[in-house]
Enzyme design. Structure first.
Site, PDB file in Angstrom:
ATOM      1  N   GLY A  24      16.932  12.381  17.510  1.00 35.25           N
ATOM      2  CA  GLY A  24      15.538  12.410  17.970  1.00 35.25           C
ATOM      3  C   GLY A  24      14.634  12.814  16.831  1.00 35.25           C
ATOM      4  N   GLY A  26      10.698  14.928  15.931  1.00 34.36           N
ATOM      5  CA  GLY A  26       9.510  15.645  16.394  1.00 34.36           C
ATOM      6  C   GLY A  26       8.375  15.310  15.463  1.00 34.36           C
ATOM      7  N   GLY A  27       7.342  16.131  15.496  1.00 29.68           N
ATOM      8  CA  GLY A  27       6.177  15.875  14.657  1.00 29.68           C
ATOM      9  C   GLY A  27       6.460  16.015  13.172  1.00 29.68           C
ATOM     10  N   PHE A  28       7.496  16.764  12.831  1.00 29.59           N
ATOM     11  CA  PHE A  28       7.671  17.092  11.420  1.00 29.59           C
ATOM     12  C   PHE A  28       8.920  16.522  10.781  1.00 29.59           C
ATOM     13  CE2 PHE A  28       5.220  20.523  13.397  1.00 29.59           C
ATOM     14  CZ  PHE A  28       4.054  20.369  12.669  1.00 29.59           C
ATOM     15  N   GLY A  29       9.811  15.962  11.560  1.00 28.41           N
ATOM     16  CA  GLY A  29      11.031  15.429  10.954  1.00 28.41           C
ATOM     17  C   GLY A  29      12.006  15.040  12.033  1.00 28.41           C
ATOM     18  N   LYS A  44      18.757  18.901  10.692  1.00 31.64           N
ATOM     19  CA  LYS A  44      17.304  18.711  10.820  1.00 31.64           C
ATOM     20  C   LYS A  44      16.744  18.485   9.429  1.00 31.64           C
ATOM     21  CE  LYS A  44      15.477  21.125  14.805  1.00 31.64           C
ATOM     22  NZ  LYS A  44      14.443  22.084  15.218  1.00 31.64           N
ATOM     23  N   ASP A 137       6.353  28.388  22.536  1.00 31.68           N
ATOM     24  CA  ASP A 137       6.474  27.025  23.083  1.00 31.68           C
ATOM     25  C   ASP A 137       7.686  26.954  24.015  1.00 31.68           C
ATOM     26  OD1 ASP A 137       5.696  24.424  23.562  1.00 31.68           O
ATOM     27  OD2 ASP A 137       6.666  23.600  21.774  1.00 31.68           O
TER      28      ASP A 137
END
Length: 304
Positions: A24, A26-29, A44, A137
């Site tokens: 998957g 996300g916004g950063f990697g 990651k 979060d």
């Protein structure tokens, strides 16, 4: 201008790790499943030129937690820089509580599973707060179970520390709140303080956790289809009093209401009484006549 996300093809080597597949992004990697001779892990990655270095926070928080034997956290296996990106390799986990909730009948978990998972989710926040960090979060998508093949399907992990903030200084004293803090987190689960752009504190993580418990238990949060952020904040405030409180907690143990009322009474500097919350959650299992185990996903084909 957003950076290009690092994309790695299956079969690529990153040091001793072989990329298996992408899990998957996300916004950063992105996150990949990787293997080495000892087994499967999660890798990651984040471009070295990213404006916000999320991985640095992730590594720092997980390293601090490892020193304290955190109960619900991935272990870091390796970290470094490779070409144009930074990477961290950690425990590979199973499905998120969000996905597991949606697989259940009515898109919610059984009462026993929801309450029991809720207890583990709060334990992870207690451990995080114990090293002076807020998560900011908390949501079902940031919790997972362990891998079934490792017999960890009853263990809940908390993930994603990119939004964490240290609320204590180096001496362990709680920092003074900033006059205004930008919105952080996810609107659906955010605490009321977040809607008011106030500095968050420990009780806010716990408030968010309660919303998450409601959703795991009933499959619903009354404001889930409200688009406007301010309207969501108003809705949450309204659900504090009769008759609207029933709208939020319909189908939930009344202990959830007690916990929320307790959390609402806390102030910025207060440490939540986690033990009391666990006690109420345990009481809820009994009062709802629920069965804690087996968890829903252990119950045969397809998990349910």
């Amino acid at each position: 201008m957003a950076q290009e996300l690092v994309q790695l093809q299956p079969g690529t080597q990153v040091e001793r790790w072989t990329i298996d597949k992408k899990l998957g992004e996300g916004g950063f990697g992105a996150v990949y499943k990787v293997t080495d001779p000892t087994g499967s892990y999660a890798l990651k990655v984040e471009g070295v030129n990213e404006q916000i270095q999320v991985l640095k926070m992730e590594v720092f928080v997980l390293t601090e937690l490892a020193k304290k034997c955190g109960r619900h956290f991935c272990k870091i296996e390796d970290k470094g820089r490779f070409g144009s990106f930074n990477y961290v390799v950690m425990t590979l986990v199973g499905k998120s509580l969000q996905d597991l909730r949606k697989e259940g009948p009515g898109q919610h978990m059984s009462m026993g599973t929801a309450i029991s998972c809720g207890i583990q989710c709060l334990e992870s926040l207690e451990d995080l707060h114990g090293i002076g960090y807020l998560h900011r979060d908390v949501k079902p998508g940031n919790y997972t179970i362990g891998r079934i093949e490792l017999n960890e399907q009853r263990k809940v992990y908390i993930l994603d520390f990119g939004m964490c903030r240290k609320f204590t200084n180096d001496q362990g004293v709680i920092r003074k709140p900033r006059a205004a803090a930008g919105f952080r987190g996810t609107v659906r689960y955010a605490p009321i303080s977040c809607h008011m752009q106030r500095e968050l504190c420990r009780k806010d993580d716990v408030e968010t956790w309660i919303y998450m418990c409601v959703e795991l238990t009933t499959g619903n949060l009354p404001w889930k289809n409200v688009q406007d952020m301010n309207a969501v904040g108003d809705y949450k405030r309204r659900c504090r009093a009769e008759p609207f409180i029933k709208e939020l907690f319909g189908g939930c143990p009344r202990e959830y209401v007690e916990i929320l009322q307790y959390v609402d009474s806390l102030k910025y500097y207060d440490a939540p009484n986690y033990q009391m919350c666990y006690g109420l959650m345990r009481k809820a299992i009994t009062s709802m006549n629920a069965q804690e185990f087996p968890y829903d996903w252990e119950k045969g084909p397809g998990g349910f």
